[in-house]
Design a protein around this motif. Structure first.
Motif, short mmCIF file in Angstrom:
data_model
loop_
_atom_site.label_atom_id
_atom_site.label_comp_id
_atom_site.label_asym_id
_atom_site.label_seq_id
_atom_site.Cartn_x
_atom_site.Cartn_y
_atom_site.Cartn_z
N GLN A 84 -3.98 2.75 -4.83
CA GLN A 84 -3.19 1.70 -4.21
C GLN A 84 -4.02 0.48 -3.82
OE1 GLN A 84 -0.36 3.03 -5.28
NE2 GLN A 84 0.72 2.62 -3.35
N SER A 142 4.90 3.62 -3.66
CA SER A 142 4.39 4.54 -4.69
C SER A 142 5.44 5.59 -4.97
CB SER A 142 3.08 5.19 -4.20
OG SER A 142 2.70 6.23 -5.07
N ARG A 201 6.32 -0.93 -9.01
CA ARG A 201 6.12 0.43 -8.51
C ARG A 201 7.35 0.96 -7.78
NH1 ARG A 201 1.37 -0.03 -4.70
NH2 ARG A 201 1.34 -2.25 -5.13
N LEU A 222 0.82 -1.22 0.00
CA LEU A 222 0.00 0.00 0.00
C LEU A 222 0.85 1.27 0.00
CD1 LEU A 222 -2.76 -0.98 2.59
CD2 LEU A 222 -3.10 -0.61 0.14
#
Length: 338
Positions: free
Chosen positions: A68, A40, A307, A37
């Motif tokens: 996410q 990013s 990511r 989560l």
């Protein structure tokens, strides 16, 4: 085929540890989901990201809930779907190198998506999964019809699937050359990526997984009987051709639904069942649930690495699964094909 003469399977661990393995892999998937989560380009803090995912209203809420969290949930749904579909495909075709790719599902879905993205670029976004799903099912129908000769033997299914997949791949290449203007969107889909996916995408594929996965587990015992060979299965009273058609159709529908949303992500349906069988043996009712969890872990690892490798660049998950699955495929070839 030489592939079919595989050596007897030797599990890495004792079979009764299935509940422990399910708990360990499930826990690992939950932990990896939590850390994913926060991965990013925006460098999200872990604890606030987790709070936003469970409903807290903070500054990270929109990013977590709109970007996410859907990607993490899709890793679960797509990984589970591809893992189970791959395990069933390998069991039905009795080929340890089989996967939904081998019977033309991913290639057919690619044709459907490429037609829409390149020929009809103004079509609504919601139509892309429908076109991809339809392409995957049509490819399987073509494989089954061409392979059918008073029954569709595993060898003919595998060889026909490879041929139909090659034809579909040629069609996609022609479309890319003919309509090069919108090639970027098509290439990203053909590689397989969860970038830009939303809760709507999760809801599109989730019902397929919830319905088809238990349905395939219901056929687990019959799949074990099919693994004994057609003659022995018929002698035991199993309707071989009907069971083969039904289970393959269910597996193809499950894989098509996953590919329609996530793109043509490869190797998950090949690698996950092999790892699961090595852990708990070859009985379908034991290794299919484990294959689903291994597929989830592979998708979470691939998407998280994509990511986090070079933010803000989002590397498609399909490239990561190819980097993982390619060497594994070569290992299987060296070990199985003699």
């Amino acid at each position: 085929m030489a592939v079919l003469a595989a050596r007897p399977l030797r599990p890495w661990v004792v079979a009764p540890t299935l509940p422990v393995l399910l708990a360990v892999l499930g826990g690992a998937a939950v932990v990896l989901s939590i850390f994913s989560l926060a991965i990013s380009g925006a460098h999200l803090p872990l604890w606030p990201a987790l709070q936003a995912a469970v409903g807290a209203d903070n500054r990270y809420g929109p990013v977590i809930r709109n970007s996410q969290l859907p990607r993490v949930l899709l890793c679960w749904v797509v990984g589970c779907s591809l893992g189970v579909a791959g395990g069933v495909t390998q069991g039905v075709i009795r080929n340890p190198l089989a996967s939904p790719d081998v019977i033309g599902v991913s290639k057919g879905a690619g044709v459907g998506a490429a037609l829409l993205l390149l020929v009809l670029p103004t079509a609504p976004v919601i139509a892309i999964p429908i076109a991809a799903f339809s392409g995957g099912l049509l490819a399987f129908v073509a494989v089954y019809l061409f392979a059918y000769r008073q029954g569709a033997s595993p060898v003919r299914l595998a060889l026909t699937g490879i041929a139909v997949g090659a034809i579909c791949d040629s069609i996609v290449r022609f479309l890319l050359v003919k309509w090069p203007i919108d090639i970027n969107a098509a290439l990203i889909w053909l590689v397989g990526s969860l970038y830009g996916r939303t809760q709507v995408d999760v809801l599109e594929v989730l019902p397929w997984m919830l319905v088809l996965t238990p349905a395939l587990l219901f056929f687990a015992h019959r799949l074990d009987v099919l693994g004994l060979g057609d003659d022995l299965a018929i002698g035991l009273g199993e309707p071989v051709e009907r069971t083969r058609l039904v289970t393959l159709l269910l597996a193809v529908s499950l894989a098509s639904a996953a590919v329609a949303v996530a793109g043509a992500i490869g190797f998950v349906g090949l690698v996950a069942p092999h790892i699961a069988r090595r852990l708990v043996g070859g009985q379908h009712l034991r290794y299919l649930p484990l294959s689903a969890l291994v597929g989830v872990l592979l998708m979470l690892i691939a998407d998280s690495l994509g990511r986090g490798i070079h933010p803000p660049l989002d590397v498609p998950a399909g490239l990561i699964t190819a980097l993982i699955g390619g060497p594994f495929f070569l290992y299987l070839l060296a070990r199985i094909v003699r």
